[in-house]
Design a protein around this motif. Structure first.
Motif, mmCIF file in Angstrom:
data_model
loop_
_atom_site.group_PDB
_atom_site.id
_atom_site.type_symbol
_atom_site.label_atom_id
_atom_site.label_comp_id
_atom_site.label_asym_id
_atom_site.label_seq_id
_atom_site.Cartn_x
_atom_site.Cartn_y
_atom_site.Cartn_z
ATOM 1 N N VAL A 177 -34.240 4.520 15.641
ATOM 2 C CA VAL A 177 -33.898 3.505 14.641
ATOM 3 C C VAL A 177 -33.520 4.206 13.345
ATOM 4 C CG1 VAL A 177 -34.727 1.558 13.259
ATOM 5 C CG2 VAL A 177 -35.451 1.786 15.636
ATOM 6 N N LYS A 178 -32.371 3.811 12.791
ATOM 7 C CA LYS A 178 -31.953 4.280 11.478
ATOM 8 C C LYS A 178 -31.756 3.042 10.624
ATOM 9 C CE LYS A 178 -28.459 6.954 9.038
ATOM 10 N NZ LYS A 178 -27.185 7.681 9.153
ATOM 11 N N GLY A 179 -32.556 2.922 9.558
ATOM 12 C CA GLY A 179 -32.469 1.752 8.693
ATOM 13 C C GLY A 179 -33.846 1.360 8.204
ATOM 14 N N ASN A 180 -33.898 0.288 7.470
ATOM 15 C CA ASN A 180 -35.150 -0.179 6.900
ATOM 16 C C ASN A 180 -35.751 -1.271 7.763
ATOM 17 O OD1 ASN A 180 -34.863 1.556 4.666
ATOM 18 N ND2 ASN A 180 -33.435 0.116 3.744
ATOM 19 N N VAL A 181 -37.074 -1.209 7.923
ATOM 20 C CA VAL A 181 -37.794 -2.163 8.764
ATOM 21 C C VAL A 181 -38.814 -2.892 7.904
ATOM 22 C CG1 VAL A 181 -39.302 -2.436 10.761
ATOM 23 C CG2 VAL A 181 -37.533 -0.668 10.783
ATOM 24 N N PHE A 182 -38.732 -4.216 7.905
ATOM 25 C CA PHE A 182 -39.724 -5.060 7.248
ATOM 26 C C PHE A 182 -40.351 -5.929 8.331
ATOM 27 C CE2 PHE A 182 -41.001 -9.133 5.449
ATOM 28 C CZ PHE A 182 -41.854 -8.721 4.442
ATOM 29 N N ALA A 183 -41.659 -5.785 8.527
ATOM 30 C CA ALA A 183 -42.349 -6.544 9.573
ATOM 31 C C ALA A 183 -43.538 -7.276 8.973
ATOM 32 C CB ALA A 183 -42.795 -5.622 10.690
ATOM 33 N N GLY A 241 -39.063 9.247 6.468
ATOM 34 C CA GLY A 241 -38.835 8.180 5.518
ATOM 35 C C GLY A 241 -40.082 7.878 4.732
ATOM 36 N N ALA A 242 -40.238 6.621 4.398
ATOM 37 C CA ALA A 242 -41.381 6.192 3.592
ATOM 38 C C ALA A 242 -41.978 4.928 4.194
ATOM 39 C CB ALA A 242 -40.930 5.919 2.159
ATOM 40 N N SER A 243 -43.253 4.727 3.882
ATOM 41 C CA SER A 243 -43.901 3.495 4.326
ATOM 42 C C SER A 243 -44.544 2.808 3.130
ATOM 43 C CB SER A 243 -44.956 3.772 5.395
ATOM 44 O OG SER A 243 -45.998 4.551 4.863
ATOM 45 N N GLN A 244 -44.497 1.506 3.154
ATOM 46 C CA GLN A 244 -45.155 0.686 2.144
ATOM 47 C C GLN A 244 -46.009 -0.313 2.895
ATOM 48 O OE1 GLN A 244 -41.951 -1.013 -0.101
ATOM 49 N NE2 GLN A 244 -41.477 0.876 -1.142
ATOM 50 N N MET A 245 -47.271 -0.415 2.482
ATOM 51 C CA MET A 245 -48.187 -1.324 3.152
ATOM 52 C C MET A 245 -48.758 -2.291 2.124
ATOM 53 S SD MET A 245 -49.937 1.335 5.795
ATOM 54 C CE MET A 245 -50.664 0.081 6.812
ATOM 55 N N PRO A 246 -48.074 -3.435 1.939
ATOM 56 C CA PRO A 246 -48.553 -4.395 0.961
ATOM 57 C C PRO A 246 -49.884 -5.007 1.362
ATOM 58 C CG PRO A 246 -46.751 -5.319 2.235
ATOM 59 C CD PRO A 246 -46.895 -3.889 2.657
ATOM 60 N N ILE A 247 -50.681 -5.354 0.386
ATOM 61 C CA ILE A 247 -51.965 -6.003 0.639
ATOM 62 C C ILE A 247 -51.691 -7.448 1.024
ATOM 63 C CG2 ILE A 247 -54.143 -6.711 -0.395
ATOM 64 C CD1 ILE A 247 -53.834 -4.285 -2.277
ATOM 65 N N THR A 248 -52.285 -7.867 2.143
ATOM 66 C CA THR A 248 -52.073 -9.241 2.603
ATOM 67 C C THR A 248 -53.235 -10.120 2.279
ATOM 68 O OG1 THR A 248 -52.949 -8.690 4.785
ATOM 69 C CG2 THR A 248 -50.554 -8.570 4.473
ATOM 70 N N GLU A 271 -29.045 1.027 14.551
ATOM 71 C CA GLU A 271 -28.764 1.298 13.150
ATOM 72 C C GLU A 271 -28.686 -0.059 12.482
ATOM 73 O OE1 GLU A 271 -25.381 3.394 10.316
ATOM 74 O OE2 GLU A 271 -25.525 3.986 12.428
ATOM 75 N N ALA A 272 -29.789 -0.438 11.793
ATOM 76 C CA ALA A 272 -29.867 -1.812 11.300
ATOM 77 C C ALA A 272 -30.896 -1.977 10.197
ATOM 78 C CB ALA A 272 -30.224 -2.747 12.461
ATOM 79 N N GLN A 273 -30.723 -3.054 9.471
ATOM 80 C CA GLN A 273 -31.755 -3.558 8.578
ATOM 81 C C GLN A 273 -32.513 -4.583 9.420
ATOM 82 O OE1 GLN A 273 -32.109 -2.115 5.489
ATOM 83 N NE2 GLN A 273 -30.463 -0.863 6.325
ATOM 84 N N ILE A 274 -33.805 -4.387 9.562
ATOM 85 C CA ILE A 274 -34.601 -5.221 10.462
ATOM 86 C C ILE A 274 -35.650 -5.982 9.666
ATOM 87 C CG2 ILE A 274 -36.215 -5.208 12.403
ATOM 88 C CD1 ILE A 274 -34.836 -2.559 13.296
ATOM 89 N N GLU A 275 -35.720 -7.280 9.908
ATOM 90 C CA GLU A 275 -36.761 -8.127 9.336
ATOM 91 C C GLU A 275 -37.325 -8.952 10.484
ATOM 92 O OE1 GLU A 275 -37.094 -11.776 6.189
ATOM 93 O OE2 GLU A 275 -35.760 -10.110 5.662
ATOM 94 N N ALA A 276 -38.611 -8.721 10.802
ATOM 95 C CA ALA A 276 -39.196 -9.359 11.981
ATOM 96 C C ALA A 276 -40.685 -9.603 11.777
ATOM 97 C CB ALA A 276 -38.976 -8.484 13.214
ATOM 98 N N GLY A 277 -41.289 -10.296 12.729
ATOM 99 C CA GLY A 277 -42.731 -10.479 12.718
ATOM 100 C C GLY A 277 -43.420 -9.208 13.188
ATOM 101 N N LEU A 278 -43.085 -8.764 14.396
ATOM 102 C CA LEU A 278 -43.646 -7.560 15.001
ATOM 103 C C LEU A 278 -42.502 -6.720 15.540
ATOM 104 C CD1 LEU A 278 -46.093 -5.913 16.121
ATOM 105 C CD2 LEU A 278 -45.957 -7.364 18.164
ATOM 106 N N VAL A 279 -42.529 -5.403 15.260
ATOM 107 C CA VAL A 279 -41.499 -4.491 15.761
ATOM 108 C C VAL A 279 -42.190 -3.383 16.548
ATOM 109 C CG1 VAL A 279 -39.590 -2.958 15.181
ATOM 110 C CG2 VAL A 279 -40.033 -4.981 13.755
ATOM 111 N N ILE A 280 -41.771 -3.200 17.799
ATOM 112 C CA ILE A 280 -42.312 -2.156 18.667
ATOM 113 C C ILE A 280 -41.163 -1.206 18.971
ATOM 114 C CG2 ILE A 280 -43.410 -1.632 20.868
ATOM 115 C CD1 ILE A 280 -44.505 -4.547 20.774
ATOM 116 N N ILE A 281 -41.318 0.064 18.579
ATOM 117 C CA ILE A 281 -40.220 1.024 18.669
ATOM 118 C C ILE A 281 -40.590 2.180 19.598
ATOM 119 C CG2 ILE A 281 -38.732 2.601 17.373
ATOM 120 C CD1 ILE A 281 -39.447 0.921 14.845
ATOM 121 N N SER A 282 -39.723 2.423 20.589
ATOM 122 C CA SER A 282 -39.813 3.617 21.425
ATOM 123 C C SER A 282 -38.505 4.382 21.404
ATOM 124 C CB SER A 282 -40.167 3.247 22.876
ATOM 125 O OG SER A 282 -41.440 2.650 22.934
ATOM 126 N N GLY A 283 -37.456 3.782 20.833
ATOM 127 C CA GLY A 283 -36.133 4.388 20.765
ATOM 128 C C GLY A 283 -35.860 4.967 19.387
#
Length: 123
Positions: A79-85, A116-123, A65-77
Motif C-alpha cells: 500500500v502506498k498512500g494514507n490510511v485512516f481507519a 511512514g508515520a502513525s497517529q493514534m487519536p484518543i477515542t 496506491e490510494a487514499q483509504i478511509e475505512a472502518g477496519l483495514v487489514i493489509i498483507s499486500g
C-alpha cells in the motif's frame, strides 16, 4: 468465488466471520473511486480513493496506491498512500505500507515493512 473470511477484531483477540461483498482478484486492476458497504478484498491492482465504514482487506500480492478511509483495514499486500481507519489497522507479512496511518488501534506483525508515520487519536 466470494466466501467467508475470519478477521481478528483489534484489541479484542477474537475472531469475527464476515462475508466478502466484492473481490478485485489477482490479474485485475481498477483505477478510480471505490465506495462500498460490507467487506471488500483486493488481490490485484488498485489506484485511486477508497471510502467505506466497513472492512477493506488487501491480500498478499496486491498493489494499492490510494487514499483509504475505512472502518477496519487489514493489509498483507503493498500500500502506498494514507490510511485512516475508524476501528483499526492490522498488518500481516509480507505487507509493505508507505504512508501515514491514522487509527485508534494499530497492529504491525513481525516481518511487515512500514515506512511512514502513525497517529493514534484518543477515542
Amino acid at each position: 468465488m466470494i466466501k467467508d473470511i475470519d478477521l481478528t477484531t483489534p484489541g479484542q483477540g477474537k475472531q469475527v466471520s464476515e462475508q466478502i461483498t466484492a473481490l478485485l482478484d489477482q490479474g485485475a486492476s481498477f483505477e478510480g473511486l471505490l465506495t462500498f458497504e460490507g467487506t471488500v478484498r483486493i488481490g490485484g491492482r488498485f489506484r485511486g480513493e477508497i471510502f467505506t465504514q466497513d472492512t477493506l482487506v488487501i491480500d498478499a500480492g496486491a498493489e494499492v496506491e490510494a487514499q483509504i478511509e475505512a472502518g477496519l483495514v487489514i493489509i498483507s499486500g503493498t500500500v502506498k498512500g494514507n490510511v485512516f481507519a475508524r476501528r483499526g489497522v492490522i498488518m500481516h507479512p509480507p505487507a509493505i505500507l508507505r504512508g501515514t496511518v491514522t487509527t485508534p488501534r494499530l497492529q504491525i506483525d513481525e516481518g511487515v515493512v512500514f515506512e511512514g508515520a502513525s497517529q493514534m487519536p484518543i477515542t
